[in-house]
Design a protein around this motif. Structure first.
Motif, PDB file in Angstrom:
ATOM      1  N   ASN A 182       3.208   4.735   9.290  1.00 19.31           N
ATOM      2  CA  ASN A 182       2.958   5.793  10.330  1.00 19.31           C
ATOM      3  C   ASN A 182       1.712   5.827  10.925  1.00 19.31           C
ATOM      4  OD1 ASN A 182       5.609   6.481  10.177  1.00 19.31           O
ATOM      5  ND2 ASN A 182       5.361   7.780   8.315  1.00 19.31           N
ATOM      6  N   GLY A 183       0.973   4.885  11.077  1.00 15.92           N
ATOM      7  CA  GLY A 183      -0.504   4.624  11.609  1.00 15.92           C
ATOM      8  C   GLY A 183      -1.621   5.127  10.800  1.00 15.92           C
ATOM      9  N   GLY A 184      -1.486   5.501   9.692  1.00 16.89           N
ATOM     10  CA  GLY A 184      -2.558   5.697   8.806  1.00 16.89           C
ATOM     11  C   GLY A 184      -2.899   4.419   8.114  1.00 16.89           C
ATOM     12  N   CYS A 185      -4.148   4.655   7.229  1.00 15.80           N
ATOM     13  CA  CYS A 185      -4.665   3.516   6.432  1.00 15.80           C
ATOM     14  C   CYS A 185      -4.211   3.447   5.159  1.00 15.80           C
ATOM     15  CB  CYS A 185      -6.271   3.827   6.622  1.00 15.80           C
ATOM     16  SG  CYS A 185      -7.146   2.495   5.820  1.00 15.80           S
ATOM     17  N   ASP A 186      -4.240   4.467   4.419  1.00 17.98           N
ATOM     18  CA  ASP A 186      -3.755   4.450   2.958  1.00 17.98           C
ATOM     19  C   ASP A 186      -2.207   4.821   2.873  1.00 17.98           C
ATOM     20  OD1 ASP A 186      -6.121   3.402   2.093  1.00 17.98           O
ATOM     21  OD2 ASP A 186      -7.012   5.559   2.228  1.00 17.98           O
ATOM     22  N   CYS A 187      -1.568   4.721   1.921  1.00 20.87           N
ATOM     23  CA  CYS A 187      -0.227   5.109   1.665  1.00 20.87           C
ATOM     24  C   CYS A 187       0.061   6.100   0.392  1.00 20.87           C
ATOM     25  CB  CYS A 187       0.687   3.943   1.795  1.00 20.87           C
ATOM     26  SG  CYS A 187       0.574   2.652   0.477  1.00 20.87           S
ATOM     27  N   LYS A 188       0.987   6.913   0.300  1.00 16.79           N
ATOM     28  CA  LYS A 188       1.390   7.431  -0.687  1.00 16.79           C
ATOM     29  C   LYS A 188       3.017   7.073  -1.174  1.00 16.79           C
ATOM     30  CE  LYS A 188      -1.079  11.738   0.063  1.00 16.79           C
ATOM     31  NZ  LYS A 188      -1.092  13.009   0.183  1.00 16.79           N
ATOM     32  N   VAL A 189       3.144   6.744  -2.300  1.00 18.90           N
ATOM     33  CA  VAL A 189       4.324   6.148  -2.980  1.00 18.90           C
ATOM     34  C   VAL A 189       4.576   7.245  -4.171  1.00 18.90           C
ATOM     35  CG1 VAL A 189       5.609   4.396  -4.014  1.00 18.90           C
ATOM     36  CG2 VAL A 189       4.060   3.917  -2.139  1.00 18.90           C
ATOM     37  N   ARG A 190       5.762   7.949  -4.103  1.00 17.71           N
ATOM     38  CA  ARG A 190       6.019   9.010  -5.322  1.00 17.71           C
ATOM     39  C   ARG A 190       6.958   8.376  -6.228  1.00 17.71           C
ATOM     40  NH1 ARG A 190       4.696  14.354  -3.615  1.00 17.71           N
ATOM     41  NH2 ARG A 190       3.937  14.164  -1.424  1.00 17.71           N
ATOM     42  N   GLY A 191       7.368   7.301  -6.197  1.00 18.00           N
ATOM     43  CA  GLY A 191       7.997   6.728  -7.133  1.00 18.00           C
ATOM     44  C   GLY A 191       8.796   5.194  -6.828  1.00 18.00           C
ATOM     45  N   LEU A 192       8.800   4.293  -7.864  1.00 13.30           N
ATOM     46  CA  LEU A 192       9.334   3.278  -7.540  1.00 13.30           C
ATOM     47  C   LEU A 192      10.294   2.755  -8.648  1.00 13.30           C
ATOM     48  CD1 LEU A 192       8.968   0.991  -5.697  1.00 13.30           C
ATOM     49  CD2 LEU A 192       7.343  -0.274  -7.040  1.00 13.30           C
ATOM     50  N   TYR A 193      11.548   2.429  -8.569  1.00 13.12           N
ATOM     51  CA  TYR A 193      12.570   2.337  -9.509  1.00 13.12           C
ATOM     52  C   TYR A 193      13.278   1.041  -9.557  1.00 13.12           C
ATOM     53  CZ  TYR A 193      11.976   7.265  -8.829  1.00 13.12           C
ATOM     54  OH  TYR A 193      11.474   8.736  -8.533  1.00 13.12           O
ATOM     55  N   LEU A 194      12.946   0.398 -10.655  1.00 11.26           N
ATOM     56  CA  LEU A 194      13.540  -1.064 -10.695  1.00 11.26           C
ATOM     57  C   LEU A 194      14.667  -1.079 -11.802  1.00 11.26           C
ATOM     58  CD1 LEU A 194      13.181  -4.095 -10.002  1.00 11.26           C
ATOM     59  CD2 LEU A 194      12.074  -4.249 -12.191  1.00 11.26           C
ATOM     60  N   THR A 195      16.017  -1.536 -11.258  1.00 13.58           N
ATOM     61  CA  THR A 195      16.907  -1.169 -12.140  1.00 13.58           C
ATOM     62  C   THR A 195      17.465  -2.697 -12.514  1.00 13.58           C
ATOM     63  OG1 THR A 195      18.492  -1.147 -10.152  1.00 13.58           O
ATOM     64  CG2 THR A 195      17.891   1.002 -11.461  1.00 13.58           C
ATOM     65  N   GLY A 196      18.295  -2.613 -13.633  1.00 17.56           N
ATOM     66  CA  GLY A 196      18.798  -3.890 -13.990  1.00 17.56           C
ATOM     67  C   GLY A 196      19.473  -3.953 -15.464  1.00 17.56           C
ATOM     68  N   TYR A 197      19.576  -5.357 -16.033  1.00 17.52           N
ATOM     69  CA  TYR A 197      20.196  -5.068 -17.532  1.00 17.52           C
ATOM     70  C   TYR A 197      19.539  -6.360 -18.176  1.00 17.52           C
ATOM     71  CZ  TYR A 197      23.353  -8.595 -15.322  1.00 17.52           C
ATOM     72  OH  TYR A 197      23.740  -9.664 -14.801  1.00 17.52           O
TER      73      TYR A 197
END
Length: 171
Positions: free
Chosen positions: A116-131
């Motif tokens: 969104n036009g900014g330089c840095d980013c914020k990520v509040r969670g990352l969810y990898l699923t599998g078995y």
């Protein structure tokens, strides 16, 4: 099932733990040039990846990722782009990046191309699923054993029911 072996980030390594804490009020915030931000997940051996989702919040303004590349492969240096996803969250939103895949990737990487036009980013969670492929096979074997035990027990009960009761003597 959690199939993440370990996670690396392009910058601000001390806050990467917030990517997996399950809390929407915490976040990893990158620090660096726009387009240079990434999160790399190393997958457990014998694991099969079935999905990937990211938690972002529109309230983060120009820190909110808006364009993501998902890369995957056998090694960190050998990842290839699997998918590009445009993000337009409203509020806090968990956005699916990969769905219904069955791949034995060793490394999955999320590159934040734009935010969104900014330089840095914020990520509040990352969810990898599998078995786990090995567990899946063994649980299948366990299910077969359980099924056979149930069939045997059922046949024993049925056998007792079909056998006429002994005739009483005496009289």
């Amino acid at each position: 099932t959690n199939i993440t072996k370990r996670m690396e980030v392009s910058s601000n390594k001390c806050s990467k733990r917030f990517l997996a804490d399950g809390r929407p009020d915490t976040f990893w915030q990158s620090d660096g040039r726009s387009g240079q931000h990434w999160i790399r997940i190393y997958v457990e051996p014998d694991a099969v990846v079935t999905g990937l989702a990211i938690l972002v919040h529109s309230g983060d303004g120009n820190y909110c990722p808006s364009l993501i590349d998902v890369l995957a492969g056998e090694t960190a240096s050998g990842v290839k782009r699997v998918r590009t996803v445009s993000l337009s969250p409203s509020g806090g939103e968990r956005i699916v990046l990969l769905d219904k895949v069955k791949a034995s990737y060793k490394v999955v990487q999320v590159n934040v191309r734009e935010n969104n036009g900014g330089c840095d980013c914020k990520v509040r969670g990352l969810y990898l699923t599998g078995y786990y492929a090995a567990k899946r096979a063994s649980s299948g074997s366990a299910s077969a054993v359980t099924l056979l035990q149930d069939l045997l027990a059922t046949s024993q009960v049925a056998s007792r029911l079909s056998t006429p009761p002994p005739r009483g003597g005496g009289g």
